[in-house]
Design a protein around this motif. Sequence first.
Motif, mmCIF file in Angstrom:
data_model
loop_
_atom_site.group_PDB
_atom_site.id
_atom_site.type_symbol
_atom_site.label_atom_id
_atom_site.label_comp_id
_atom_site.label_asym_id
_atom_site.label_seq_id
_atom_site.Cartn_x
_atom_site.Cartn_y
_atom_site.Cartn_z
ATOM 1 N N VAL A 163 12.595 -35.354 -14.247
ATOM 2 C CA VAL A 163 12.705 -35.577 -15.565
ATOM 3 C C VAL A 163 11.355 -35.403 -15.975
ATOM 4 O O VAL A 163 10.276 -36.056 -15.303
ATOM 5 N N ASN A 164 11.052 -35.133 -17.134
ATOM 6 C CA ASN A 164 9.576 -35.239 -17.818
ATOM 7 C C ASN A 164 9.623 -35.484 -19.192
ATOM 8 O O ASN A 164 10.343 -35.256 -20.066
ATOM 9 N N CYS A 165 8.822 -36.682 -19.456
ATOM 10 C CA CYS A 165 8.758 -37.374 -20.726
ATOM 11 C C CYS A 165 7.752 -36.535 -21.483
ATOM 12 O O CYS A 165 6.639 -36.675 -21.217
ATOM 13 N N GLN A 166 8.189 -35.580 -22.478
ATOM 14 C CA GLN A 166 7.184 -34.672 -23.159
ATOM 15 C C GLN A 166 7.802 -34.518 -24.457
ATOM 16 O O GLN A 166 8.884 -34.075 -24.472
ATOM 17 N N ASN A 167 7.034 -34.292 -25.520
ATOM 18 C CA ASN A 167 7.444 -33.333 -26.800
ATOM 19 C C ASN A 167 7.772 -32.063 -26.524
ATOM 20 O O ASN A 167 7.168 -31.420 -25.672
ATOM 21 N N LEU A 168 9.173 -31.899 -27.133
ATOM 22 C CA LEU A 168 9.527 -30.304 -26.759
ATOM 23 C C LEU A 168 8.783 -29.076 -26.851
ATOM 24 O O LEU A 168 8.736 -28.300 -26.476
ATOM 25 N N ASN A 169 7.921 -29.334 -28.178
ATOM 26 C CA ASN A 169 6.847 -28.365 -28.599
ATOM 27 C C ASN A 169 5.903 -28.333 -27.550
ATOM 28 O O ASN A 169 5.121 -27.129 -27.266
ATOM 29 N N ASP A 170 5.359 -29.412 -27.072
ATOM 30 C CA ASP A 170 4.197 -29.431 -26.052
ATOM 31 C C ASP A 170 4.966 -28.585 -24.793
ATOM 32 O O ASP A 170 4.278 -28.075 -24.274
ATOM 33 N N PHE A 171 5.842 -29.013 -24.388
ATOM 34 C CA PHE A 171 6.585 -28.217 -23.169
ATOM 35 C C PHE A 171 6.892 -26.773 -23.375
ATOM 36 O O PHE A 171 6.785 -25.908 -22.392
ATOM 37 N N GLN A 172 7.099 -26.292 -24.440
ATOM 38 C CA GLN A 172 7.464 -25.099 -25.109
ATOM 39 C C GLN A 172 6.101 -24.329 -24.530
ATOM 40 O O GLN A 172 5.945 -23.076 -23.975
ATOM 41 N N ARG A 173 4.868 -24.896 -24.855
ATOM 42 C CA ARG A 173 3.635 -24.099 -24.482
ATOM 43 C C ARG A 173 3.027 -24.369 -23.081
ATOM 44 O O ARG A 173 2.269 -23.625 -22.781
ATOM 45 N N ASP A 174 3.841 -25.196 -22.362
ATOM 46 C CA ASP A 174 3.525 -25.477 -21.076
ATOM 47 C C ASP A 174 3.739 -24.348 -20.152
ATOM 48 O O ASP A 174 4.914 -23.789 -20.178
ATOM 49 N N LYS A 175 2.841 -23.863 -19.200
ATOM 50 C CA LYS A 175 3.061 -22.657 -18.615
ATOM 51 C C LYS A 175 3.802 -23.028 -17.101
ATOM 52 O O LYS A 175 4.273 -22.323 -16.407
ATOM 53 N N LYS A 176 3.989 -24.383 -16.801
ATOM 54 C CA LYS A 176 4.440 -24.750 -15.656
ATOM 55 C C LYS A 176 6.153 -24.560 -15.547
ATOM 56 O O LYS A 176 6.786 -24.546 -16.717
ATOM 57 N N GLY A 177 6.591 -24.470 -14.349
ATOM 58 C CA GLY A 177 7.900 -24.058 -14.133
ATOM 59 C C GLY A 177 8.326 -23.593 -12.806
ATOM 60 O O GLY A 177 7.164 -23.214 -12.163
ATOM 61 N N PRO A 178 9.484 -23.197 -12.644
ATOM 62 C CA PRO A 178 9.902 -22.559 -11.085
ATOM 63 C C PRO A 178 9.196 -21.241 -11.110
ATOM 64 O O PRO A 178 9.161 -20.487 -12.196
ATOM 65 N N ALA A 179 8.672 -21.121 -9.901
ATOM 66 C CA ALA A 179 8.089 -19.464 -9.735
ATOM 67 C C ALA A 179 8.642 -18.427 -10.275
ATOM 68 O O ALA A 179 8.555 -17.468 -10.691
ATOM 69 N N LYS A 180 10.203 -18.364 -10.010
ATOM 70 C CA LYS A 180 11.181 -17.321 -10.515
ATOM 71 C C LYS A 180 11.735 -17.707 -11.847
ATOM 72 O O LYS A 180 12.548 -16.894 -12.328
ATOM 73 N N GLY A 181 11.404 -18.776 -12.411
ATOM 74 C CA GLY A 181 11.996 -18.973 -13.713
ATOM 75 C C GLY A 181 13.267 -19.841 -13.443
ATOM 76 O O GLY A 181 13.764 -20.043 -12.527
ATOM 77 N N TYR A 182 13.900 -20.271 -14.749
ATOM 78 C CA TYR A 182 14.912 -21.080 -14.896
ATOM 79 C C TYR A 182 16.252 -20.016 -15.097
ATOM 80 O O TYR A 182 16.261 -19.087 -15.984
#
Length: 397
Positions: A163-182
């Motif tokens: 889990v990640n406590c983060q504003n949804l708009n901030d997360f949308q701009r975040d480049k992090k995530g699984p290498a092959k995507g969700y």
Amino acid sequence: MSESSREYPDAIDKWWLSRACKDLNTEDVNRALTLLRAPIQSLSDQFTKKREDGFIEYFKGGTNTCAYGLFYFPQTWMLTRLVLSELLEFRNWRLPNNGPINILDLGCGLGSAGLSALELLHRKGVDNPISLHGVDYATRALSYCSDIFHQNSQLWPNAKLSVNCQNLNDFQRDKKGPAKGYHLIILSFSLNEALQTYSTEKVIGYLRSLSSKLSRGGLIVVMDPAMKPISEALHSAAESLTEDRKLFYWGPYLHGPKCPLVETKKYWNHEVRLWNPPQSLSFLNRKLWRSIQELKCSCLILGKAPSESSDNDSDSLVRLVSPIVNKKGRFVFFAVDESGVLGTYDIQFRDINKDEKKKVEMIERGDTLGLNGLIKLGGDAQYRIPEFSKIVFHYQP
């Protein structure tokens, strides 16, 4: 989907009842439920009335959290199951046979949508390791989500949660995530909160940015309130988002994103399904008088790859956009066919027997039917089904 598949998991219901008793410092379940009626009333009012100062923080304090968990959590859980079941059982959505499956629940709150997805995949026999990532701004909600996950691990034995406590708009701009995507991104009653004010342009911008986080065959599933402006904004946005074929339309319509109901200026497309609410929810609702038998949402499903057509030998394939109505000796319903044409269909009582009549009465908005031998009536796109045998039940959850 069997009748039991419209029932909320008993283990989760018991977990919430136990947690409510703990948070309210009582061993009496009925007393705990009674104490939660007032906060549920308050939450309901805030969800349905105009919000002058934006969206309320409804996970402040254990009482509000348990109120939400016992009243709204089950409804979102079941909506998620019904939407994803159609994708798996009828829309030919395929997950990888090997390797991890990555799911993002964006604006997860207490985790009802993401955890429902985990439980459904396990129910369907998916034994790949699954990683669920939940994002929300409410730390208390994320804490409860984590507790539910870890204390009910029998429902998702091959899964892990982060889990990640983060504003949804901030997360949308975040480049992090699984290498092959969700493989699956769920926005369950959260896109409206991320946008604050709904518009086609805002939906386009948000979902286009979010699509970069999808795997090659991944899907974005949006479920938001069943309101006309929201439904129309979603479908209008989908038309723009799929023009360059970087995203593809998966539903809820069979034909594509253009919504024929918009032209009526009266009706709008939204999902409505019956279910079996848990006894705890029915108890809470005794003095609240909310409509809990029907689950409703506006829905949009987009994918990184085109959807595959289902086998269809019928003259016409239609998806219902209205309930079945008993009208002067006939059943009448509205449906949109695979070409995007909104039509009116009926079948006369005199052409069906008692058993067939019961089966017709069980047809719901959202069901997909194959229709053969249709008789054209006087008006545009008005048809009569000559007999029950001309109906093919392609998909009923």
